[in-house]
Design a protein around this motif. Structure first.
Motif, PDB file in Angstrom:
ATOM      1  N   SER A 637       0.814  -1.216   0.000  1.00 22.19           N
ATOM      2  CA  SER A 637       0.000   0.000   0.000  1.00 22.19           C
ATOM      3  C   SER A 637       0.846   1.264   0.000  1.00 22.19           C
ATOM      4  O   SER A 637       0.358   2.345  -0.329  1.00 22.19           O
ATOM      5  N   GLU A 638       2.113   1.158   0.368  1.00 24.78           N
ATOM      6  CA  GLU A 638       3.012   2.310   0.285  1.00 24.78           C
ATOM      7  C   GLU A 638       3.835   2.208  -0.989  1.00 24.78           C
ATOM      8  O   GLU A 638       3.510   1.446  -1.893  1.00 24.78           O
ATOM      9  N   GLU A 639       4.921   2.963  -1.043  1.00 23.68           N
ATOM     10  CA  GLU A 639       5.662   3.090  -2.304  1.00 23.68           C
ATOM     11  C   GLU A 639       6.900   2.207  -2.389  1.00 23.68           C
ATOM     12  O   GLU A 639       7.742   2.406  -3.260  1.00 23.68           O
ATOM     13  N   TRP A 640       7.026   1.209  -1.492  1.00 27.74           N
ATOM     14  CA  TRP A 640       8.276   0.467  -1.418  1.00 27.74           C
ATOM     15  C   TRP A 640       8.215  -0.898  -2.096  1.00 27.74           C
ATOM     16  O   TRP A 640       9.046  -1.762  -1.821  1.00 27.74           O
ATOM     17  N   GLY A 641       7.261  -1.114  -2.985  1.00 28.22           N
ATOM     18  CA  GLY A 641       7.222  -2.342  -3.752  1.00 28.22           C
ATOM     19  C   GLY A 641       8.460  -2.482  -4.617  1.00 28.22           C
ATOM     20  O   GLY A 641       8.824  -1.554  -5.348  1.00 28.22           O
ATOM     21  N   ALA A 642       9.123  -3.643  -4.545  1.00 29.27           N
ATOM     22  CA  ALA A 642      10.382  -3.900  -5.253  1.00 29.27           C
ATOM     23  C   ALA A 642      11.446  -2.868  -4.895  1.00 29.27           C
ATOM     24  O   ALA A 642      12.337  -2.579  -5.681  1.00 29.27           O
ATOM     25  N   ALA A 643      11.345  -2.331  -3.685  1.00 25.71           N
ATOM     26  CA  ALA A 643      12.302  -1.312  -3.243  1.00 25.71           C
ATOM     27  C   ALA A 643      12.634  -1.433  -1.760  1.00 25.71           C
ATOM     28  O   ALA A 643      13.333  -0.590  -1.220  1.00 25.71           O
ATOM     29  N   TYR A 644      12.165  -2.491  -1.116  1.00 30.85           N
ATOM     30  CA  TYR A 644      12.407  -2.627   0.317  1.00 30.85           C
ATOM     31  C   TYR A 644      13.893  -2.762   0.626  1.00 30.85           C
ATOM     32  O   TYR A 644      14.355  -2.388   1.703  1.00 30.85           O
ATOM     33  N   TYR A 645      14.655  -3.297  -0.320  1.00 32.61           N
ATOM     34  CA  TYR A 645      16.095  -3.478  -0.134  1.00 32.61           C
ATOM     35  C   TYR A 645      16.843  -2.159   0.006  1.00 32.61           C
ATOM     36  O   TYR A 645      18.014  -2.136   0.421  1.00 32.61           O
ATOM     37  N   CYS A 646      16.205  -1.043  -0.363  1.00 29.54           N
ATOM     38  CA  CYS A 646      16.897   0.245  -0.482  1.00 29.54           C
ATOM     39  C   CYS A 646      17.585   0.667   0.813  1.00 29.54           C
ATOM     40  O   CYS A 646      18.699   1.220   0.795  1.00 29.54           O
ATOM     41  N   HIS A 647      16.932   0.425   1.948  1.00 24.26           N
ATOM     42  CA  HIS A 647      17.524   0.821   3.222  1.00 24.26           C
ATOM     43  C   HIS A 647      18.829   0.065   3.460  1.00 24.26           C
ATOM     44  O   HIS A 647      19.840   0.656   3.861  1.00 24.26           O
ATOM     45  N   LEU A 648      18.833  -1.224   3.181  1.00 23.49           N
ATOM     46  CA  LEU A 648      20.037  -2.028   3.376  1.00 23.49           C
ATOM     47  C   LEU A 648      21.131  -1.617   2.399  1.00 23.49           C
ATOM     48  O   LEU A 648      22.317  -1.556   2.755  1.00 23.49           O
ATOM     49  N   TRP A 649      20.757  -1.313   1.174  1.00 23.26           N
ATOM     50  CA  TRP A 649      21.734  -0.858   0.173  1.00 23.26           C
ATOM     51  C   TRP A 649      22.371   0.458   0.617  1.00 23.26           C
ATOM     52  O   TRP A 649      23.593   0.628   0.525  1.00 23.26           O
ATOM     53  N   SER A 650      21.568   1.374   1.118  1.00 21.98           N
ATOM     54  CA  SER A 650      22.098   2.648   1.609  1.00 21.98           C
ATOM     55  C   SER A 650      23.068   2.429   2.766  1.00 21.98           C
ATOM     56  O   SER A 650      24.096   3.113   2.874  1.00 21.98           O
ATOM     57  N   LYS A 651      22.755   1.484   3.645  1.00 20.67           N
ATOM     58  CA  LYS A 651      23.653   1.171   4.760  1.00 20.67           C
ATOM     59  C   LYS A 651      24.989   0.633   4.246  1.00 20.67           C
ATOM     60  O   LYS A 651      26.049   0.971   4.778  1.00 20.67           O
ATOM     61  N   MET A 652      24.931  -0.176   3.209  1.00 17.08           N
ATOM     62  CA  MET A 652      26.156  -0.715   2.630  1.00 17.08           C
ATOM     63  C   MET A 652      27.017   0.395   2.033  1.00 17.08           C
ATOM     64  O   MET A 652      28.229   0.465   2.266  1.00 17.08           O
ATOM     65  N   ILE A 653      26.371   1.286   1.263  1.00 17.05           N
ATOM     66  CA  ILE A 653      27.097   2.387   0.639  1.00 17.05           C
ATOM     67  C   ILE A 653      27.679   3.315   1.708  1.00 17.05           C
ATOM     68  O   ILE A 653      28.830   3.755   1.630  1.00 17.05           O
ATOM     69  N   ALA A 654      26.886   3.611   2.743  1.00 19.09           N
ATOM     70  CA  ALA A 654      27.329   4.515   3.804  1.00 19.09           C
ATOM     71  C   ALA A 654      28.525   3.944   4.558  1.00 19.09           C
ATOM     72  O   ALA A 654      29.468   4.678   4.892  1.00 19.09           O
ATOM     73  N   ALA A 655      28.497   2.650   4.842  1.00 15.35           N
ATOM     74  CA  ALA A 655      29.621   2.028   5.541  1.00 15.35           C
ATOM     75  C   ALA A 655      30.893   2.131   4.714  1.00 15.35           C
ATOM     76  O   ALA A 655      31.984   2.394   5.245  1.00 15.35           O
ATOM     77  N   ASP A 656      30.758   1.952   3.403  1.00  9.88           N
ATOM     78  CA  ASP A 656      31.911   2.058   2.513  1.00  9.88           C
ATOM     79  C   ASP A 656      32.442   3.490   2.490  1.00  9.88           C
ATOM     80  O   ASP A 656      33.652   3.730   2.509  1.00  9.88           O
ATOM     81  N   ILE A 657      31.542   4.451   2.460  1.00  7.76           N
ATOM     82  CA  ILE A 657      31.954   5.866   2.483  1.00  7.76           C
ATOM     83  C   ILE A 657      32.707   6.176   3.776  1.00  7.76           C
ATOM     84  O   ILE A 657      33.793   6.771   3.766  1.00  7.76           O
ATOM     85  N   TYR A 658      32.140   5.761   4.899  1.00  2.00           N
ATOM     86  CA  TYR A 658      32.758   6.095   6.181  1.00  2.00           C
ATOM     87  C   TYR A 658      34.106   5.411   6.353  1.00  2.00           C
ATOM     88  O   TYR A 658      34.989   5.933   7.057  1.00  2.00           O
ATOM     89  N   SER A 659      34.288   4.270   5.716  1.00  7.10           N
ATOM     90  CA  SER A 659      35.573   3.587   5.833  1.00  7.10           C
ATOM     91  C   SER A 659      36.714   4.435   5.272  1.00  7.10           C
ATOM     92  O   SER A 659      37.879   4.222   5.620  1.00  7.10           O
ATOM     93  N   ALA A 660      36.398   5.406   4.409  1.00 13.49           N
ATOM     94  CA  ALA A 660      37.431   6.317   3.902  1.00 13.49           C
ATOM     95  C   ALA A 660      38.033   7.130   5.045  1.00 13.49           C
ATOM     96  O   ALA A 660      39.236   7.434   5.047  1.00 13.49           O
ATOM     97  N   PHE A 661      37.197   7.509   6.033  1.00 11.18           N
ATOM     98  CA  PHE A 661      37.707   8.229   7.195  1.00 11.18           C
ATOM     99  C   PHE A 661      38.618   7.322   8.026  1.00 11.18           C
ATOM    100  O   PHE A 661      39.653   7.762   8.531  1.00 11.18           O
ATOM    101  N   GLU A 662      38.235   6.064   8.170  1.00  8.61           N
ATOM    102  CA  GLU A 662      39.058   5.121   8.928  1.00  8.61           C
ATOM    103  C   GLU A 662      40.397   4.883   8.234  1.00  8.61           C
ATOM    104  O   GLU A 662      41.441   4.791   8.893  1.00  8.61           O
ATOM    105  N   GLU A 663      40.358   4.784   6.924  1.00  7.96           N
ATOM    106  CA  GLU A 663      41.592   4.597   6.166  1.00  7.96           C
ATOM    107  C   GLU A 663      42.500   5.817   6.296  1.00  7.96           C
ATOM    108  O   GLU A 663      43.727   5.682   6.357  1.00  7.96           O
ATOM    109  N   ALA A 664      41.908   6.999   6.337  1.00  7.86           N
ATOM    110  CA  ALA A 664      42.694   8.217   6.491  1.00  7.86           C
ATOM    111  C   ALA A 664      43.430   8.217   7.827  1.00  7.86           C
ATOM    112  O   ALA A 664      44.600   8.607   7.914  1.00  7.86           O
TER     113      ALA A 664
END
Length: 723
Positions: A637-664
């Protein structure tokens, strides 16, 4: 996780006094006249901000009606210029920006009131406003003339900027998904399918709401109620008094979730759980059964996708996603599952032993996991989210958050007084960058829960409302509202946050920064506009990673009486807390993400799909009465049909981004250099460049799930996603 915020660089900024009313500069935003027979905008004050003190439902409805009509008239006038168009940006898209600006603010005000004070903007009134404004704004994306103009402009042999390209692509994609290429009988079929689909979605939503509201159970045992956190006991008490019963159990998310974690009585947990998972099934009230609606929604969405030229609805969904294809998502989900699923078995075995040692003589069931998971977390790490509230008084957390952002992104966040708001608790802040003496953006902060005034949902403990986008053509700055449901201060005590609520605050503010710090010129692609769905939460998730840095958390925390920071033992254990039962928790997310995509990729009956997928992700056996799909409103009934994975994908991308700070840190590099690049790549660009390209500019490569697995303690060998 290693600490890398050097005290000399960042931690000292987190502790500094927060700026209060140091600058009084305002900014005037010129908005066309709205309202009934008025020579000025009845919803704006002289300083260009909304007149929240004097906003009424009648004024909002009148303004939306007038602006929507003007908007539709404006689009028709712009369409008239399409035929002889020589420069689509000057003759079409810039004029569209101007009329967008007229409607946007009033719509944003209505949504802010709806979330911030529903007594001023009841649901029925907001729905009326939302539908009228949405219908008006949709007309430009349903215009064949504007659609063709965008295609023609893209085909011209001239170089376009990233932003111009994205703007044209947006209009073309919106037109394609709205079926502007579809003619004749197919067009009629599409319109009929969309109408039927909307009716089915509404019926399912209504039935789930009714089923959720129908269940209730009462606790009269004071000793049992004492096991509950004070905030939960108060919310459950029919007398709004934590110490006085009876206490009402409901399936409302903000009650159900914590109740399952804190209720010591297994029978009560089972009764509540089975009511939750059997909602809208044939095992409960048959009048509220939704299985037929689920299958109809799936069928209509498949037909919609087929008419538009896609094999499945999931394939159609990928048009607006960073991932690009269902196969890419499956590769990612499988990679994560391969690491998480074996660990889940070990975690549940450990939890079973823990429960047995404490007198639990049965096999753990799904309704037992939240309770014993919380107990084990406390035993192992001295961590109970509700019990460490006293170390997170809201004023200190906000000050530290703002100072952290000021240091990382070279901005100042300054409270402005004498601004009209919808409640006395709401504050307004201007944002300045290092090169400007005038604000570049502004936002409202409404932190506290107000009974019967605010919508309250467990996984949306806060909202970010984009009241107005940045638009260079009209010289308007971004304006936002951040609305939360934190505990209100009581006499003699500040508002105290759980660690989860601190995370929510950081997440929403990081999300808002993408809107507020955008450098894009066109509002249609500025900030959060036009960001692919699975990348929309990235900046908010990046912000939450700072909470796992010891120096940051020491600066943010401080006992509300003694100002002592969170004990070192707990700080050192925060990473362990995050990875506690991470295999089990991640598999839950993976299961729902895969189930959603399979439901919209295959024609298999929903229950058969559940039975097929369940053992691949879940160690505990499937309960034959479990009908959780039938109340899965987000994907139906909401807008997340075939898109529920999006939150997990964003978490994956964010973790990769933040790892740049750890590498620095590991390479002894300047962290502020990474912050600057992050600001320029993600916060400034927003939706004016594809997120895959933005990520490559920041990291110099494609994303990997390795950082997420590292954070969750599930890491094995380095992993790289295949294209």
């Amino acid at each position: 996780m290693a600490s890398f915020l050097r005290t000399s660089v960042l931690a000292r900024y987190l502790k500094r006094p927060f700026l209060q009313n140091k600058r009084n500069s305002g900014y005037v935003v010129l908005i066309p006249e709205i309202g009934e027979d008025s020579d000025k905008n009845v919803l704006l004050t002289d300083n260009g901000l909304p007149e929240f003190n004097d906003v009424t439902i009648e004024k909002c409805i009148a303004a939306i009606s007038k602006l929507s009509l003007e908007y539709e008239t404006g689009v028709k006038q712009i369409e008239d210029s399409c035929a002889d168009c020589k420069n689509a940006f000057v003759e079409i898209f810039q004029p569209l920006e101007k009329i967008d600006n007229h409607l946007e603010l009033t719509w944003g005000v209505a949504k802010t009131l709806y979330l911030g004070n529903s007594s001023l903007m009841p649901t029925a009134s907001y729905i009326q406003i939302h539908q009228r404004a949405h219908r008006a704004r949709s007309c430009k994306f349903n215009s064949i003339l504007i659609y063709n103009a965008a295609i023609n402009e893209k085909n011209r042999l001239k170089k376009l900027t990233d932003e111009e390209q994205r703007l044209l692509d947006k209009y073309i994609l919106e037109g394609k998904l709205n079926g502007l290429d579809i003619k004749g009988l197919k067009r009629e079929q599409l319109d009929n399918i969309l109408n039927l689909l909307q009716k089915e979605r509404q019926l399912l939503r209504d039935k789930v709401n009714m089923a959720t509201n129908m269940f209730s159970s009462f606790i009269n045992d004071e000793q049992l109620a004492k096991e509950l956190p004070e905030s939960l006991a108060k919310a459950m008490s029919v007398n709004n008094n934590a110490t006085k019963g009876p206490w009402k159990i409901t399936l409302q998310p903000h009650i159900y979730e914590p109740f399952m974690q804190y209720c010591p009585e297994q029978t009560l947990r089972w009764n509540t759980w089975q009511a939750h998972v059997q909602r809208c099934s044939g095992y409960s009230n048959k009048d509220l059964e939704t299985s037929t609606h689920v299958e109809q929604i799936r069928k209509f969405r498949t037909q919609q996708a087929n008419i538009l030229g896609f094999e499945t609805y999931a394939d159609m969904s990928m048009e607006t996603k960073m991932a690009g294809s269902v196969e890419s998502i499956y590769n990612c989900l499988d990679t994560l599952r391969n690491s998480a699923r074996p660990v889940q078995d070990i975690e549940l075995e450990s939890l079973q032993s823990f429960a047995n040692e404490r007198g639990f003589d049965r096999k753990l069931e799904r309704w037992d996991i939240p309770y014993w998971q919380r107990k084990q977390k406390w035993s192992l790490f001295n961590f109970d989210d509700d019990k460490i509230r006293e170390f997170f008084p809201l004023p200190r957390v906000i000050t530290s958050l703002f100072n952290l952002c000021s240091t990382l992104f070279k901005i100042q966040i300054v409270e402005r007084s004498n601004v009209h708001t919808w409640h006395k608790d709401v504050k307004f802040y201007d944002i300045y960058d290092e090169s400007s003496n005038t604000p570049i953006a502004g936002f409202y902060l409404d932190p506290y829960a107000r009974q019967n005034e605010k919508i309250r949902i467990y996984d949306d403990a806060g909202w970010h409302v984009s009241i107005r986008n940045k638009c260079s053509l009209t010289s308007t700055h971004p304006l936002s509202a951040l609305i939360f449901n934190f505990q209100a201060p009581t006499e003699g005590q500040q508002s105290l946050l759980s660690f989860k609520e601190v995370s929510v605050l950081f997440q929403r503010f990081g999300h808002a920064l993408r809107h507020l710090l955008t450098k894009a010129n066109y509002s249609e692609v500025a900030g959060l506009s036009n960001v692919e769905w699975d990348a929309a939460d990235v900046c908010g998730q990046v912000m939450t990673h700072w909470l796992y840095d010891p120096n940051t958390i020491r600066a943010i925390s401080g006992h509300h009486n003694t100002e002592e920071p969170l004990p070192d033992e707990i700080i050192e254990n925060l990473q362990k807390v995050r990875s506690h039962m991470s295999g089990y928790n991640l598999c839950q997310e993976l299961y729902y993400s895969r189930l959603d995509l399979e439901l919209y990729s295959k024609k298999t009956f929903w229950r058969d799909l559940v039975k097929e997928l369940w053992p691949k992700y879940q160690a505990l056996p499937f309960d034959k009465y479990d009908s959780h799909v039938l109340s899965f409103t987000k994907i139906f009934s909401e807008e997340w049909g075939a898109a529920y994975y999006c939150h997990l994908w964003s978490k994956m991308i964010a973790a990769d981004i933040y790892s740049a700070f750890e590498e620095a840190k590991a390479a002894d590099q300047d962290i502020l250099t990474i912050s600057k690049r992050y600001k320029e790549c993600f916060l400034a660009v927003g939706g004016s460049c594809h997120p895959s390209e933005v990520f490559r500019r920041f990291r110099g490569r494609d994303p990997s799930p390795q950082a997420l697995l590292n954070n969750l303690g599930l890491s094995n060998e380095p992993i790289v996603l295949e294209e």
